[in-house]
Design an enzyme around this catalytic site. Structure first.
Site, PDB file in Angstrom:
ATOM      1  CD  GLU A   6      12.143  59.590  56.397  1.00 35.66           C
ATOM      2  OE1 GLU A   6      12.256  60.048  57.555  1.00 35.66           O
ATOM      3  OE2 GLU A   6      11.149  58.971  56.007  1.00 35.66           O
ATOM      4  CD  GLU A  31      12.036  53.081  60.814  1.00 37.64           C
ATOM      5  OE1 GLU A  31      11.996  54.318  60.604  1.00 37.64           O
ATOM      6  OE2 GLU A  31      11.168  52.301  60.394  1.00 37.64           O
TER       7      GLU A  31
END
Length: 115
Positions: free
Chosen positions: A69, A62
């Site tokens: 991102e 994560e």
């Protein structure tokens, strides 16, 4: 001092992900549930080691997804199909790791929960 700065930056990254990423919060809730079950059912040292490794894998995935991102958004702020593909692949990696964690949780806890 450099070591302390490195730890400070690392913790800043962890706290950023916890504050900003909804999925990280979900993973942390799942972590506490899994650790509570591990304590309740007195998992063996080996079972606990496997559980801790899979938890670390999900949280790490994560965090990499968050970093990836951010980089893609910085490099390509406008929509681009390759940017979308990169972000989707990173999210997919988290999903694969989370599904593996569910499988491990099933193996570790299903018999204990059904007793």
């Amino acid at each position: 001092m450099k070591l302390l700065r490195a730890f400070r930056f690392a913790f800043a990254g962890i706290f950023y992900c916890v504050r900003k990423e909804r999925h990280m919060k979900i993973h942390l809730v799942a972590t506490f549930v899994a650790l509570g079950l591990a304590w309740r059912f007195e998992l063996s040292h080996l079972e606990l080691a496997v559980l801790l490794l899979i938890i670390a894998g999900v949280i790490t995935a994560e965090m990499f997804n968050t970093a990836f991102e951010a980089i893609v958004d910085k490099i390509s702020p406008e929509f681009h199909p390759l940017a979308k593909a990169a972000k989707d692949a990173a999210a997919g990696a988290v999903l694969v790791q989370a599904l593996a964690a569910l499988g491990v949780g099933y193996v570790l806890f299903v018999d204990k929960l059904l007793k």
